[in-house]
Scaffold this motif. Structure first.
Motif, PDB file in Angstrom:
ATOM      1  N   ILE A   6      77.994 -19.471  70.894  1.00 41.55           N
ATOM      2  CA  ILE A   6      79.433 -19.724  70.801  1.00 41.55           C
ATOM      3  C   ILE A   6      79.727 -20.089  69.352  1.00 41.55           C
ATOM      4  O   ILE A   6      79.254 -21.120  68.868  1.00 41.55           O
ATOM      5  CB  ILE A   6      79.885 -20.864  71.738  1.00 41.55           C
ATOM      6  CG1 ILE A   6      79.553 -20.544  73.194  1.00 41.55           C
ATOM      7  CG2 ILE A   6      81.390 -21.121  71.568  1.00 41.55           C
ATOM      8  CD1 ILE A   6      79.894 -21.667  74.162  1.00 41.55           C
ATOM      9  N   TRP A  11      84.273 -22.809  69.496  1.00 42.55           N
ATOM     10  CA  TRP A  11      83.925 -24.091  70.129  1.00 42.55           C
ATOM     11  C   TRP A  11      84.983 -25.145  69.822  1.00 42.55           C
ATOM     12  O   TRP A  11      85.454 -25.861  70.708  1.00 42.55           O
ATOM     13  CB  TRP A  11      82.552 -24.528  69.621  1.00 42.55           C
ATOM     14  CG  TRP A  11      82.084 -25.863  70.120  1.00 42.55           C
ATOM     15  CD1 TRP A  11      82.132 -27.044  69.443  1.00 42.55           C
ATOM     16  CD2 TRP A  11      81.487 -26.156  71.390  1.00 42.55           C
ATOM     17  NE1 TRP A  11      81.606 -28.051  70.210  1.00 42.55           N
ATOM     18  CE2 TRP A  11      81.200 -27.533  71.405  1.00 42.55           C
ATOM     19  CE3 TRP A  11      81.160 -25.379  72.503  1.00 42.55           C
ATOM     20  CZ2 TRP A  11      80.602 -28.161  72.504  1.00 42.55           C
ATOM     21  CZ3 TRP A  11      80.569 -26.001  73.601  1.00 42.55           C
ATOM     22  CH2 TRP A  11      80.293 -27.375  73.590  1.00 42.55           C
ATOM     23  N   ARG A  12      85.364 -25.226  68.558  1.00 41.28           N
ATOM     24  CA  ARG A  12      86.341 -26.240  68.163  1.00 41.28           C
ATOM     25  C   ARG A  12      87.690 -25.998  68.840  1.00 41.28           C
ATOM     26  O   ARG A  12      88.377 -26.955  69.223  1.00 41.28           O
ATOM     27  CB  ARG A  12      86.496 -26.246  66.645  1.00 41.28           C
ATOM     28  CG  ARG A  12      85.359 -26.958  65.937  1.00 41.28           C
ATOM     29  CD  ARG A  12      85.405 -26.819  64.442  1.00 41.28           C
ATOM     30  NE  ARG A  12      84.745 -27.954  63.785  1.00 41.28           N
ATOM     31  CZ  ARG A  12      84.286 -27.943  62.557  1.00 41.28           C
ATOM     32  NH1 ARG A  12      84.392 -26.847  61.812  1.00 41.28           N
ATOM     33  NH2 ARG A  12      83.721 -29.023  62.032  1.00 41.28           N
ATOM     34  N   ARG A  14      88.218 -24.945  71.761  1.00 40.27           N
ATOM     35  CA  ARG A  14      88.148 -25.291  73.179  1.00 40.27           C
ATOM     36  C   ARG A  14      88.080 -26.800  73.421  1.00 40.27           C
ATOM     37  O   ARG A  14      88.110 -27.249  74.561  1.00 40.27           O
ATOM     38  CB  ARG A  14      86.930 -24.616  73.813  1.00 40.27           C
ATOM     39  CG  ARG A  14      87.005 -23.099  73.817  1.00 40.27           C
ATOM     40  CD  ARG A  14      85.720 -22.484  74.353  1.00 40.27           C
ATOM     41  NE  ARG A  14      85.770 -21.023  74.347  1.00 40.27           N
ATOM     42  CZ  ARG A  14      84.755 -20.229  74.666  1.00 40.27           C
ATOM     43  NH1 ARG A  14      83.590 -20.769  75.029  1.00 40.27           N
ATOM     44  NH2 ARG A  14      84.880 -18.919  74.643  1.00 40.27           N
ATOM     45  N   TRP A  28      84.444 -31.709  75.446  1.00 39.39           N
ATOM     46  CA  TRP A  28      84.471 -30.377  76.030  1.00 39.39           C
ATOM     47  C   TRP A  28      84.073 -30.469  77.500  1.00 39.39           C
ATOM     48  O   TRP A  28      83.181 -31.247  77.856  1.00 39.39           O
ATOM     49  CB  TRP A  28      83.490 -29.453  75.298  1.00 39.39           C
ATOM     50  CG  TRP A  28      83.918 -29.114  73.906  1.00 39.39           C
ATOM     51  CD1 TRP A  28      84.513 -27.957  73.484  1.00 39.39           C
ATOM     52  CD2 TRP A  28      83.800 -29.938  72.735  1.00 39.39           C
ATOM     53  NE1 TRP A  28      84.774 -28.020  72.140  1.00 39.39           N
ATOM     54  CE2 TRP A  28      84.357 -29.222  71.661  1.00 39.39           C
ATOM     55  CE3 TRP A  28      83.295 -31.216  72.502  1.00 39.39           C
ATOM     56  CZ2 TRP A  28      84.401 -29.739  70.366  1.00 39.39           C
ATOM     57  CZ3 TRP A  28      83.356 -31.732  71.223  1.00 39.39           C
ATOM     58  CH2 TRP A  28      83.904 -30.995  70.168  1.00 39.39           C
ATOM     59  N   TRP A  47      78.177 -29.291  69.481  1.00 37.84           N
ATOM     60  CA  TRP A  47      77.984 -27.841  69.289  1.00 37.84           C
ATOM     61  C   TRP A  47      76.505 -27.472  69.383  1.00 37.84           C
ATOM     62  O   TRP A  47      76.166 -26.317  69.650  1.00 37.84           O
ATOM     63  CB  TRP A  47      78.557 -27.403  67.941  1.00 37.84           C
ATOM     64  CG  TRP A  47      78.465 -25.926  67.700  1.00 37.84           C
ATOM     65  CD1 TRP A  47      79.151 -24.929  68.337  1.00 37.84           C
ATOM     66  CD2 TRP A  47      77.615 -25.270  66.738  1.00 37.84           C
ATOM     67  NE1 TRP A  47      78.793 -23.692  67.829  1.00 37.84           N
ATOM     68  CE2 TRP A  47      77.862 -23.877  66.853  1.00 37.84           C
ATOM     69  CE3 TRP A  47      76.693 -25.729  65.803  1.00 37.84           C
ATOM     70  CZ2 TRP A  47      77.198 -22.946  66.049  1.00 37.84           C
ATOM     71  CZ3 TRP A  47      76.036 -24.797  65.011  1.00 37.84           C
ATOM     72  CH2 TRP A  47      76.288 -23.427  65.142  1.00 37.84           C
ATOM     73  N   HIS A  50      75.564 -25.208  72.291  1.00 35.85           N
ATOM     74  CA  HIS A  50      76.390 -24.029  72.533  1.00 35.85           C
ATOM     75  C   HIS A  50      75.617 -22.875  73.189  1.00 35.85           C
ATOM     76  O   HIS A  50      76.199 -22.109  73.960  1.00 35.85           O
ATOM     77  CB  HIS A  50      77.071 -23.552  71.246  1.00 35.85           C
ATOM     78  CG  HIS A  50      76.148 -23.007  70.214  1.00 35.85           C
ATOM     79  ND1 HIS A  50      75.516 -23.797  69.292  1.00 35.85           N
ATOM     80  CD2 HIS A  50      75.749 -21.739  69.956  1.00 35.85           C
ATOM     81  CE1 HIS A  50      74.778 -23.041  68.498  1.00 35.85           C
ATOM     82  NE2 HIS A  50      74.898 -21.789  68.882  1.00 35.85           N
ATOM     83  N   TRP A  53      75.584 -23.801  76.922  1.00 38.02           N
ATOM     84  CA  TRP A  53      76.857 -24.200  77.516  1.00 38.02           C
ATOM     85  C   TRP A  53      77.304 -23.264  78.641  1.00 38.02           C
ATOM     86  O   TRP A  53      77.573 -23.707  79.761  1.00 38.02           O
ATOM     87  CB  TRP A  53      77.921 -24.279  76.424  1.00 38.02           C
ATOM     88  CG  TRP A  53      79.226 -24.875  76.870  1.00 38.02           C
ATOM     89  CD1 TRP A  53      80.390 -24.211  77.144  1.00 38.02           C
ATOM     90  CD2 TRP A  53      79.490 -26.266  77.089  1.00 38.02           C
ATOM     91  NE1 TRP A  53      81.378 -25.100  77.502  1.00 38.02           N
ATOM     92  CE2 TRP A  53      80.848 -26.371  77.483  1.00 38.02           C
ATOM     93  CE3 TRP A  53      78.740 -27.427  76.981  1.00 38.02           C
ATOM     94  CZ2 TRP A  53      81.450 -27.590  77.772  1.00 38.02           C
ATOM     95  CZ3 TRP A  53      79.337 -28.647  77.275  1.00 38.02           C
ATOM     96  CH2 TRP A  53      80.667 -28.712  77.672  1.00 38.02           C
TER      97      TRP A  53
END
Length: 300
Positions: A6, A11-12, A14, A28, A47, A50, A53
């Motif tokens: 991701i 990522w940021r 979301r 998250w 992160w 990721h 995830w």
């Protein structure tokens, strides 16, 4: 089959925000099912998870935050950072999300210590922990081997080193602790550095590093909580990690009754980014193993 990355930018986007003791915390959430709390390490952020995830979100309700002082969360300068407060933060996040059932935990590095505190609180009836899996971390202060940058941050000149900490410093440290063939790409290093330097993060690194002496203070309480065997545990560990690799697992096996450990050859300190498919395989096998007795009881 390699797991999909991701990108940090996605990522940021979301992430969401909630307030913890006056500070903005980024978090998250994805998926449905049993809650699974992911707790990141030092000096990076959520992160880190990721690669895992999406596969985990297909099975569980995965929850993660950038802890206070890390990633995209607030990084107050005049603050005494504490592992105990980070455990408070995890509980506050669960309360914010109205999670009332027992929580599974997957933790790494600094996050291992936060998870140990949550296990101790489980024994004190302050939270319900259904299981915990530790990735490379300093579970025992006597086996923790900090790299030079960590030692310097702990010194009286730590504040000066923190302010001088750069992408080059991060790269130098990471090259010491990753496996010989599983180091991060230049793009990944850019993203790790972005998370460290956001909100002028290097200014507080000497404050965050106080977790190392704090581990020594809490050591007996945390180890005794693990030894009681109330929470199913597994260690998945990159064997060649110089900080908390094979030598830490040997200590775990000596101290913890019926130890459940998995060593990953040629993998370093960040197994969830170095060998995410293997970590996923061993994590899901652990969850299957602890679920099987419950199914048998339900059918009997």
């Amino acid at each position: 089959m390699p797991l999909a990355q991701i990108p940090l930018r996605i990522w940021r986007q979301r992430g969401q925000t909630f307030m913890f003791r006056g500070h903005a915390i980024r978090y998250w959430v994805a998926g449905q099912g049993e809650p699974l709390l992911l707790i990141h390490g030092f000096p990076t952020a959520s992160w880190d998870w990721h690669y895992l995830w999406q596969p985990l979100a297909q099975r569980y309700r995965v929850i993660a935050c950038d802890m206070l002082g890390f990633g995209d969360s607030a990084k107050p300068m005049d603050h005494a950072y504490s592992l105990l407060e980070q455990a408070d933060l995890q509980q506050a996040l669960l309360a914010h999300l109205n999670v009332k059932q027992a929580v599974h935990v997957l933790a790494h590095d600094y996050g291992d210590s936060v998870a140990q505190e949550l296990i101790a609180r489980h024994g004190e009836a302050r939270i319900q922990i259904a299981s915990c899996v530790f990735l490379n971390g300093g579970l025992f202060p006597e086996t923790h081997r900090p790299v030079l940058a960590q030692k310097l941050l702990l010194s009286p000149l730590g504040w000066l080193l923190g302010r001088a900490f750069s992408r080059h410093s991060l790269v130098k440290s990471f090259h010491q602790i990753f496996g010989p063939r599983t180091g991060p790409t230049e793009s990944e290093l850019d993203d790790f550095w972005s998370l460290v330097q956001t909100h002028r993060g290097p200014r507080i690194m000497h404050k965050l590093i106080a977790y190392i002496p704090e581990r020594r203070v809490q050591r007996d309480r945390w180890v005794q909580a693990m030894q009681r065997g109330e929470v199913p545990l597994r260690v998945i560990d990159g064997a060649v990690d110089p900080i908390s690799g094979e030598h830490m697992v040997a200590r775990y096996e000596a101290l913890i009754p019926n130890p459940d450990t998995v060593l990953l050859p040629d993998i370093g300190h960040y197994p969830h980014t170095e060998a995410p498919a293997l970590v996923l395989e061993h994590y899901l096998a652990f969850r299957e193993a602890i679920a099987a007795p419950r199914r048998q009881m339900a059918c009997s």
